[in-house]
Design an enzyme around this catalytic site. Structure first.
Site, PDB file in Angstrom:
ATOM      1  N   CYS A  54       0.829  -1.209   0.000  1.00 45.46           N
ATOM      2  CA  CYS A  54       0.000   0.000   0.000  1.00 45.46           C
ATOM      3  C   CYS A  54       0.865   1.262   0.000  1.00 45.46           C
ATOM      4  CB  CYS A  54      -0.929  -0.013   1.217  1.00 45.46           C
ATOM      5  SG  CYS A  54      -2.062   1.391   1.221  1.00 45.46           S
ATOM      6  N   CYS A  58       0.046   4.940   7.049  1.00 44.09           N
ATOM      7  CA  CYS A  58      -0.618   4.710   8.338  1.00 44.09           C
ATOM      8  C   CYS A  58       0.393   4.021   9.283  1.00 44.09           C
ATOM      9  CB  CYS A  58      -1.855   3.842   8.150  1.00 44.09           C
ATOM     10  SG  CYS A  58      -2.926   4.454   6.826  1.00 44.09           S
ATOM     11  N   CYS A  61       0.258   0.269  10.317  1.00 46.24           N
ATOM     12  CA  CYS A  61      -0.155  -0.758   9.352  1.00 46.24           C
ATOM     13  C   CYS A  61       0.985  -1.551   8.717  1.00 46.24           C
ATOM     14  CB  CYS A  61      -0.994  -0.114   8.257  1.00 46.24           C
ATOM     15  SG  CYS A  61      -1.718  -1.380   7.183  1.00 46.24           S
ATOM     16  N   CYS A  98     -16.051  -9.873   5.573  1.00 48.65           N
ATOM     17  CA  CYS A  98     -15.523  -8.532   5.340  1.00 48.65           C
ATOM     18  C   CYS A  98     -14.271  -8.627   4.464  1.00 48.65           C
ATOM     19  CB  CYS A  98     -15.190  -7.873   6.683  1.00 48.65           C
ATOM     20  SG  CYS A  98     -14.474  -6.234   6.478  1.00 48.65           S
ATOM     21  N   CYS A 130     -19.342  -7.175   3.688  1.00 48.27           N
ATOM     22  CA  CYS A 130     -18.746  -5.885   4.031  1.00 48.27           C
ATOM     23  C   CYS A 130     -17.482  -5.723   3.192  1.00 48.27           C
ATOM     24  CB  CYS A 130     -18.400  -5.874   5.517  1.00 48.27           C
ATOM     25  SG  CYS A 130     -17.466  -4.423   6.063  1.00 48.27           S
ATOM     26  N   CYS A 190     -19.688   1.119   8.899  1.00 46.41           N
ATOM     27  CA  CYS A 190     -18.869   0.505   9.952  1.00 46.41           C
ATOM     28  C   CYS A 190     -17.649   1.407  10.105  1.00 46.41           C
ATOM     29  CB  CYS A 190     -18.459  -0.904   9.516  1.00 46.41           C
ATOM     30  SG  CYS A 190     -17.244  -1.665  10.619  1.00 46.41           S
ATOM     31  N   ARG A 262     -17.665  -3.913  17.970  1.00 45.23           N
ATOM     32  CA  ARG A 262     -16.894  -5.105  17.576  1.00 45.23           C
ATOM     33  C   ARG A 262     -15.515  -5.143  18.215  1.00 45.23           C
ATOM     34  NH1 ARG A 262     -17.660  -4.726  12.397  1.00 45.23           N
ATOM     35  NH2 ARG A 262     -19.559  -5.924  12.688  1.00 45.23           N
TER      36      ARG A 262
HETATM   37  N1  SAM Z   1      -6.837   0.072   3.253  1.00 44.41           N
HETATM   38  C1  SAM Z   1      -8.113   0.206   3.784  1.00 44.41           C
HETATM   39  C2  SAM Z   1      -8.234   1.400   4.716  1.00 44.41           C
HETATM   40  O1  SAM Z   1      -7.217   1.921   5.160  1.00 44.41           O
HETATM   41  O2  SAM Z   1      -9.361   1.819   4.957  1.00 44.41           O
HETATM   42  C3  SAM Z   1      -8.668  -1.013   4.452  1.00 44.41           C
HETATM   43  C4  SAM Z   1      -7.837  -1.903   5.335  1.00 44.41           C
HETATM   44  S1  SAM Z   1      -7.169  -1.213   6.815  1.00 44.41           S
HETATM   45  C5  SAM Z   1      -6.009  -2.464   7.223  1.00 44.41           C
HETATM   46  C6  SAM Z   1      -8.486  -1.325   7.997  1.00 44.41           C
HETATM   47  C7  SAM Z   1      -8.223  -0.891   9.412  1.00 44.41           C
HETATM   48  O3  SAM Z   1      -7.506  -1.881  10.116  1.00 44.41           O
HETATM   49  C8  SAM Z   1      -7.443   0.364   9.663  1.00 44.41           C
HETATM   50  O4  SAM Z   1      -8.187   1.522   9.461  1.00 44.41           O
HETATM   51  C9  SAM Z   1      -7.050   0.208  11.129  1.00 44.41           C
HETATM   52  O5  SAM Z   1      -8.035   0.774  11.964  1.00 44.41           O
HETATM   53  C10 SAM Z   1      -6.997  -1.308  11.307  1.00 44.41           C
HETATM   54  N2  SAM Z   1      -5.624  -1.777  11.529  1.00 44.41           N
HETATM   55  C11 SAM Z   1      -4.662  -1.900  10.579  1.00 44.41           C
HETATM   56  N3  SAM Z   1      -3.500  -2.333  11.123  1.00 44.41           N
HETATM   57  C12 SAM Z   1      -3.712  -2.475  12.447  1.00 44.41           C
HETATM   58  C13 SAM Z   1      -2.890  -2.874  13.546  1.00 44.41           C
HETATM   59  N4  SAM Z   1      -1.613  -3.188  13.394  1.00 44.41           N
HETATM   60  N5  SAM Z   1      -3.473  -2.922  14.769  1.00 44.41           N
HETATM   61  C14 SAM Z   1      -4.768  -2.594  14.938  1.00 44.41           C
HETATM   62  N6  SAM Z   1      -5.584  -2.198  13.938  1.00 44.41           N
HETATM   63  C15 SAM Z   1      -5.070  -2.127  12.713  1.00 44.41           C
HETATM   64  C1  DTB Z   2     -11.104  -3.163  11.590  1.00 43.00           C
HETATM   65  O1  DTB Z   2     -11.417  -2.154  12.256  1.00 43.00           O
HETATM   66  N1  DTB Z   2     -10.190  -4.049  11.962  1.00 43.00           N
HETATM   67  C2  DTB Z   2     -10.016  -5.069  10.954  1.00 43.00           C
HETATM   68  C3  DTB Z   2     -11.083  -4.674   9.886  1.00 43.00           C
HETATM   69  N2  DTB Z   2     -11.639  -3.467  10.428  1.00 43.00           N
HETATM   70  C4  DTB Z   2     -10.671  -4.504   8.491  1.00 43.00           C
HETATM   71  C5  DTB Z   2      -8.604  -5.161  10.476  1.00 43.00           C
HETATM   72  C6  DTB Z   2      -7.620  -5.360  11.596  1.00 43.00           C
HETATM   73  C7  DTB Z   2      -6.260  -5.504  11.003  1.00 43.00           C
HETATM   74  C8  DTB Z   2      -5.206  -5.838  12.027  1.00 43.00           C
HETATM   75  C9  DTB Z   2      -3.859  -5.933  11.455  1.00 43.00           C
HETATM   76  C10 DTB Z   2      -3.706  -6.973  10.396  1.00 43.00           C
HETATM   77  O2  DTB Z   2      -4.070  -8.144  10.582  1.00 43.00           O
HETATM   78  O3  DTB Z   2      -3.099  -6.652   9.355  1.00 43.00           O
HETATM   79 FE1  SF4 Z   3      -2.929   1.197   3.344  1.00 42.44          FE
HETATM   80 FE2  SF4 Z   3      -2.844   0.024   5.717  1.00 42.44          FE
HETATM   81 FE3  SF4 Z   3      -3.369   2.626   5.558  1.00 42.44          FE
HETATM   82 FE4  SF4 Z   3      -5.228   0.829   4.698  1.00 42.44          FE
HETATM   83  S1  SF4 Z   3      -4.501   1.106   6.793  1.00 42.44           S
HETATM   84  S2  SF4 Z   3      -4.531   2.707   3.659  1.00 42.44           S
HETATM   85  S3  SF4 Z   3      -3.851  -0.773   3.913  1.00 42.44           S
HETATM   86  S4  SF4 Z   3      -1.434   1.617   4.958  1.00 42.44           S
END
Ligand code: SAM
Ligand code: DTB
Ligand code: SF4
Length: 361
Positions: A54, A58, A61, A98, A130, A190, A262
């Site tokens: 990506c 963030c 992430c 989802c 979702c 959501c 959730r």
């Molecule tokens: N790329 C899309 C976005 O940013 O909306 C969808 C996927 S993104 C991984 C969805 C959510 O997962 C993020 O907004 C964040 O709240 C959560 N998330 C991602 N990495 C995480 C982590 N290491 N620990 C907890 N929550 C995480």
């Molecule tokens: C949300 O709030 N948490 C989920 C779902 N929506 C997409 C994702 C959590 C991701 C946790 C880190 C990972 O497994 O990469």
């Molecule tokens: Fe990309 Fe992760 Fe940010 Fe979603 S949360 S936009 S996958 S860097």
């Protein structure tokens, strides 16, 4: 019966969060029981359509390509593979699938067309679908709605003030704009966030102000505890204590009585007793399956055992639609003629929802 307010202030929410725990739990559990069956928990399963690579930054992430984390990337999944995983999820008691993609935003084209086909496919299996694909336009939201999407996940992640400490490549306002685009369709919203990124209690309250003052409030609110992943800027962040999660869940329940709260990332670190307290505090949904998007999640058999011990049942797909439609049918003589119920969705009739039974365990 508690009413749903859209004018919560940060000070009020901080005061709730900091109440003596027994009082906070009692208040949250009371509100929870007024609006939900306390013995029913909804189960969602995540499928990562496109993992990693990506462009965004963030800070939490593992899928941001700039952080060089050790994750398994995969090419865009096929409709057939998604179907196989959805069948597995349904057999495991999940009512919702989802689908996530590590995208900044959705681009029109063959991959989005494939997502639409996946949505139609899962919808035909009588499961809630979702998507979480990053930012979307109103037109894209409309196309997802027409394909039968039930919910769109787009988190605000934290307070507006703390947001810029964690993400710089897209703004808090951009997040709200996507939520607004989704809200213009009949897709449910959501949206939640993450605790444990170094934010203060004021920031947690600020995030809940932003969510609870939306009108309508999001139909579901995921509360994630940061999973620190090696290679990300937040890799050394200390894990949140279960008490913070319990307080956050209880406060979310009090300010958003009707929403589905959730337990999301981080659940793997918590004992059954800790999770039981979260359910008592008003959490009524979990992610199941051995993986979230890239990180491990609780073992399904362990979760089923926990449900058995706690006497919890999993929610049937579209249970909320069914509930709303029954209330609206009872009130129909007062409803303006020809007005479409807010929760009505294409392809789902009361009859179909009635067929969906809540599995015992
Ligand atoms: N790329 C899309 C976005 O940013 O909306 C969808 C996927 S993104 C991984 C969805 C959510 O997962 C993020 O907004 C964040 O709240 C959560 N998330 C991602 N990495 C995480 C982590 N290491 N620990 C907890 N929550 C995480
Ligand atoms: C949300 O709030 N948490 C989920 C779902 N929506 C997409 C994702 C959590 C991701 C946790 C880190 C990972 O497994 O990469
Ligand atoms: Fe990309 Fe992760 Fe940010 Fe979603 S949360 S936009 S996958 S860097």
């Amino acid at each position: 019966m508690s009413i749903t307010r859209h004018d919560w202030t940060k000070e009020e929410i901080i005061a709730i969060y900091n109440k003596p725990l027994m009082e906070l739990l009692y208040e949250a559990a009371t509100i929870h029981r007024e609006h939900h069956d306390p013995n029913v928990v909804q189960i969602s399963t995540l499928i990562s359509l496109k993992t990693g690579g990506c462009s965004e930054d963030c800070g939490y992430c593992p899928q941001a390509k700039r952080y060089h984390t050790n994750i398994e990337t995969n090419p865009f999944m096929t409709v057939e593979d998604v179907k196989v995983q959805a069948v597995k999820a349904k057999d495991g008691g999940s009512s919702r699938v989802c689908m996530g993609a590590a995208w900044r935003n959705v681009k029109d084209g063959p991959e989005f067309d494939q997502v639409l086909e996946m949505v139609r496919t899962i919808n035909k299996m009588d499961m809630e679908v979702c998507c979480t694909l990053g930012m979307i336009t109103e037109n894209q939201a409309q196309r997802l709605a027409e394909a039968g999407l039930y919910a769109y996940n787009h988190n605000i992640d934290t307070s507006e003030e703390y947001y810029t400490e964690v993400i710089s490549t897209r703004g808090f306002e951009d997040r709200l704009q996507t939520i607004e685009n989704v809200r213009k369709t009949n897709i449910t919203v959501c949206s939640g966030g993450i605790i444990g990124m170094g934010e203060s209690i004021e920031d947690r309250a600020g995030m809940l102000v932003a969510l609870s003052t939306l009108d309508p409030q999001p139909e579901s609110v995921p509360i994630n505890a940061l999973v620190p992943v090696e290679g990300t800027p937040l890799e050394s962040q200390e894990s949140v204590e279960i008490w913070e999660m319990i307080r956050m869940v209880a406060t979310t329940r009090i300010v958003m009585p009707e929403t589905q709260v959730r337990l999301s990332a981080g659940r793997i670190n918590w004992s059954r007793e800790g999770q039981a307290m979260c359910f008592f505090a008003g959490a009524n949904s979990i992610f199941s399956g051995d993986k979230l998007l890239t990180t491990p999640n609780n073992d399904l058999n362990e979760d089923m055992r926990m449900f058995e011990i706690l006497g919890l049942k999993n929610q049937a797909p579209f249970a909320k639609v069914h509930q709303r439609e029954s209330v609206e049918a009872a009130d129909s003589k007062f409803a303006p003629l020809g007005e479409k119920p807010k929760w009505s969705r294409p392809g789902h009739t009361i009859e179909r929802n009635l067929e969906a039974t809540v599995k015992g365990k």
